[in-house]
Design an enzyme around this catalytic site. Structure first.
Site, mmCIF file in Angstrom:
data_model
loop_
_atom_site.group_PDB
_atom_site.id
_atom_site.type_symbol
_atom_site.label_atom_id
_atom_site.label_comp_id
_atom_site.label_asym_id
_atom_site.label_seq_id
_atom_site.Cartn_x
_atom_site.Cartn_y
_atom_site.Cartn_z
ATOM 1 N N ASP A 237 3.564 -16.108 -12.730
ATOM 2 C CA ASP A 237 4.901 -16.188 -13.314
ATOM 3 C C ASP A 237 5.988 -16.185 -12.243
ATOM 4 O O ASP A 237 5.929 -15.425 -11.271
ATOM 5 C CB ASP A 237 5.084 -14.963 -14.228
ATOM 6 C CG ASP A 237 6.398 -14.967 -14.973
ATOM 7 O OD1 ASP A 237 6.592 -15.862 -15.802
ATOM 8 O OD2 ASP A 237 7.224 -14.064 -14.731
ATOM 9 N N GLU A 299 3.959 -21.116 -11.746
ATOM 10 C CA GLU A 299 5.111 -21.460 -12.567
ATOM 11 C C GLU A 299 6.347 -21.369 -11.700
ATOM 12 O O GLU A 299 6.760 -20.276 -11.288
ATOM 13 C CB GLU A 299 5.263 -20.511 -13.749
ATOM 14 C CG GLU A 299 6.298 -20.995 -14.736
ATOM 15 C CD GLU A 299 7.470 -20.067 -14.970
ATOM 16 O OE1 GLU A 299 8.289 -20.367 -15.828
ATOM 17 O OE2 GLU A 299 7.582 -19.039 -14.269
HETATM 18 O O1 TEU Z 1 9.879 -17.648 -16.612
HETATM 19 C C1 TEU Z 1 10.273 -17.764 -15.275
HETATM 20 C C2 TEU Z 1 11.446 -18.530 -15.031
HETATM 21 O O2 TEU Z 1 11.995 -18.421 -13.955
HETATM 22 C C3 TEU Z 1 11.971 -19.427 -16.081
HETATM 23 O O3 TEU Z 1 13.319 -19.231 -16.148
HETATM 24 C C4 TEU Z 1 11.671 -20.840 -15.724
HETATM 25 O O4 TEU Z 1 12.145 -21.146 -14.463
HETATM 26 C C5 TEU Z 1 12.301 -21.735 -16.715
HETATM 27 O O5 TEU Z 1 11.768 -21.444 -17.952
HETATM 28 C C6 TEU Z 1 12.051 -23.176 -16.408
HETATM 29 O O6 TEU Z 1 12.512 -23.966 -17.458
HETATM 30 C C7 TEU Z 1 8.908 -16.702 -16.782
HETATM 31 C C8 TEU Z 1 8.369 -16.651 -18.184
HETATM 32 O O7 TEU Z 1 7.770 -17.864 -18.498
HETATM 33 C C9 TEU Z 1 9.471 -16.274 -19.111
HETATM 34 O O8 TEU Z 1 9.035 -16.238 -20.436
HETATM 35 C C10 TEU Z 1 9.980 -14.911 -18.708
HETATM 36 O O9 TEU Z 1 11.073 -14.560 -19.506
HETATM 37 C C11 TEU Z 1 10.374 -14.890 -17.235
HETATM 38 O O10 TEU Z 1 9.366 -15.419 -16.414
HETATM 39 C C12 TEU Z 1 10.568 -13.468 -16.782
HETATM 40 O O11 TEU Z 1 9.337 -12.837 -16.704
#
Ligand code: TEU
Ligand code: CA
Length: 577
Positions: A237, A299
């Site tokens: 993440d 991600e």
């Molecule tokens: O998201 C990480 C994050 O940085 C997102 O903002 C991402 O860059 C964006 O969705 C891109 O379109 C992760 C998880 O997927 C999210 O659900 C969490 O809220 C976040 O981390 C915090 O843990």
């Protein structure tokens, strides 16, 4: 990222268009066809399926999905043909960010089940050749994590330096101008020790200090814990946010304000610092110390191909960096998709691309790419794009039945805190997290509770697994067909990929050809509402025949490659020689 998209979405009126090409549906292939034809690691040929466990299947009637619910639906997933599930966090958590705020990395939250339930899920999945990928939230913990509780207890606590604590610039003034992704200052003052802690996301999600070797060790142990229990790898993440500028320089301010009323800024000093790659190499070492090729999926919404390419390292970082560029083209642009797909192949990295269009953070593809009148056909087009390129595909639960985004209708109903803060400009992420639509019974078969944690969208009456399984023209059967073709045809499984017709404004077309067997297919996707005529000469690929066998749409005889007409948003997969 998802905010702009969300407001565009509102502009579309959604209507149902049930136009679909003829289709023959095959049962799931025999197990033996999953055997690797080469020495490739499993993830290169896998279809990965993301499950948001709160919303997939509730097994105990509390209105919240759980691990036993997933286990109960493994036969469905097997029949769909997927190879791995990535489950978003199911660890103990106050659920401020619905699991992305972890209080204990090595346990299961009781609302999702027990550790024994997890073990059973892994072993039942294995019987069906499905691997289980665990979410690894490395950037931050919950403020309820015992690590943070210790850290905040005093300035000289041994865990003080596990998080980022700094003095303010003066009374009421945080250390610098960094903003949280979820709105307002990224610093929160903790009155007990009169210092600020840093959080890229919610206040309740303090960032770990990855410069501290003790943090590194504790977090590598977390990986080992889940690998020891049979995890097939991790989705990591928010990985680009692991490090912050040690000098705490102010981020550059951009023009305008965001949905939360803050000035827009460039996250220059908190994103993509080079140190991230040192840690990715360590993650990879841990993964590689286990048998079975555990996979690392990153991600990170990397802004361009060169940042994305860095995630592979020298084949010593992540194997599958999620490609947000492709995911978020956000319009049916043949030009943009062709350019992005081609860029990956032009790139010397030689890594395996990883594509997706939907996830739990952004509006679903059905309405994000749908034009309001041809959404079902466009859902099939996006499925074809996802499942016929050489990238490892990642799906999001429900996309295979054409689930749509269904945001809350009033602020009181919003569950995702950003939706409350940003209402009504940003309604949060509830809309893409609604319960899986299994059938037409109560709560669409998701839960026996009076009320599920998020309401079941009205569209469940038409878009559900039970009804679509019976309809040969359904989106569900289209996905099944594609996944089965991807598994069984050497061209789609192993083939090289070459983009065609670079001047075409309407159609994305490419050839996949397996060097070993010579098996080849032509894929063409009409990204417009116009009937489009096409002509292909594939002799440069050693494909001399002017006719081909159309697999989608399935036709009896051969079709001529010199005279093809594609209906609005139609796709074509043709076996060529
Ligand atoms: O998201 C990480 C994050 O940085 C997102 O903002 C991402 O860059 C964006 O969705 C891109 O379109 C992760 C998880 O997927 C999210 O659900 C969490 O809220 C976040 O981390 C915090 O843990
Ligand atoms: Ca439950």
């Amino acid at each position: 990222m998802f905010r702009a998209v969300r407001s565009i979405l509102l502009l579309f009126t959604l209507s149902l268009a049930l136009s679909a090409p003829e289709l023959v549906v095959h049962a799931a292939p025999p197990e033996t066809s999953k055997t690797q034809s080469s020495a490739d690691p499993w993830w290169k040929h896998a279809v990965v399926y993301e499950i948001y466990p709160r919303s997939f299947q509730d097994s105990n009637g509390d209105g919240i999905g759980d691990l036993n619910g997933i286990t109960a639906r493994l036969d469905y997933l097997h029949d769909l043909g997927i190879d791995a599930i990535w489950i978003t966090p199911f660890f103990p958590s106050p659920q401020i960010d619905f699991g992305y705020d972890i209080a204990d990395y090595s346990a299961v939250d009781p609302q999702f089940g027990t550790m024994a339930d997890f073990d059973r899920l892994v072993s039942e999945a294995k019987k069906r050749n499905i691997r289980v990928i665990v979410d690894y939230v490395a950037n931050h913990t919950s403020d309820q994590n015992s690590w943070f509780k210790e850290s905040r207890s005093s300035r000289d606590n041994p865990k003080r330096d596990w998080y980022i604590w700094r003095d303010g610039k003066g009374p009421g003034k945080p250390p610098n101008n960094w903003f949280s992704w979820f709105g307002h200052s990224a610093w929160t003052l903790d009155s007990s020790t009169n210092q600020y802690y840093y959080h890229y996301f919610y206040t309740e999600q303090p960032d770990l200090n990855w410069r501290n070797p003790e943090v590194q060790k504790a977090m590598y142990d977390v990986m080992r814990f889940w690998l020891d229990r049979g995890a097939a790898g991790f989705r990591i993440d928010a990985v680009s946010r692991l490090f912050e500028d040690p000098e705490l320089r102010d981020d550059p301010i951009l023009s305008g304000t965001n949905a939360y009323g803050d000035p827009n800024i460039e996250h220059k000093y908190t994103d993509n610092l080079p140190e991230v790659h040192d840690i990715l190499k360590e993650f990879r070492k841990v993964a590689d110390s286990y048998p079975g090729n555990p996979v690392l999926i990153s991600e990170a919404d990397q802004p361009n191909i060169s940042e994305l390419t860095k995630m592979y390292g020298n084949d010593d970082e992540v194997q599958l960096p999620m490609d947000f560029q492709v995911a978020d083209v956000n319009k049916l642009s043949a030009r943009d998709f062709r350019r992005l797909l081609n860029e990956v192949d032009d790139n010397s990295a030689g890594g395996q691309p990883h594509y997706f269009f939907s996830n739990h953070d952004q509006p679903r593809q059905w309405d994000r790419y749908g034009n309001g009148t041809h959404n079902d056909q466009i859902a099939k087009l996006m499925a074809t794009l996802l499942l016929t390129t050489r990238a490892t595909p990642q799906m999001y639960y429900g996309e295979e039945i054409g689930m749509r985004t269904t945001p809350p209708t009033s602020k009181e109903d919003v569950k995702d805190p950003v939706g409350k803060l940003g209402w009504p400009v940003d309604k949060g992420r509830d809309g893409e997290r609604t319960p899986m639509q299994w059938d037409t019974s109560k709560n669409a078969g998701f839960s026996l509770a009076e009320k599920s944690w998020l309401p079941v969208p009205p569209s469940a009456a038409q878009y559900n697994v039970q009804d679509e399984a019976r309809d040969p023209n359904s989106i569900l059967n289209f996905y099944k067909k594609l996944i089965s073709l991807r598994r069984t045809m050497p061209a789609l499984r192993n083939g090289d990929q070459t983009m065609l017709n670079f001047d075409d404004q309407n159609v994305v077309a490419y050839v996949r050809k397996d060097a070993k067997t010579g098996d080849a297919v032509l894929v063409a996707l009409n990204m417009t509402a116009e009937n489009t005529k096409l002509k292909f000469d594939l002799s440069q690929f050693g494909l001399k025949e002017k006719n081909g066998k159309s697999l989608i749409p399935a036709t009896a005889g051969k079709i001529s490659l010199e005279n093809v007409t594609l209906q609005p948003f139609a796709v074509m997969i043709v076996q060529v020689r």
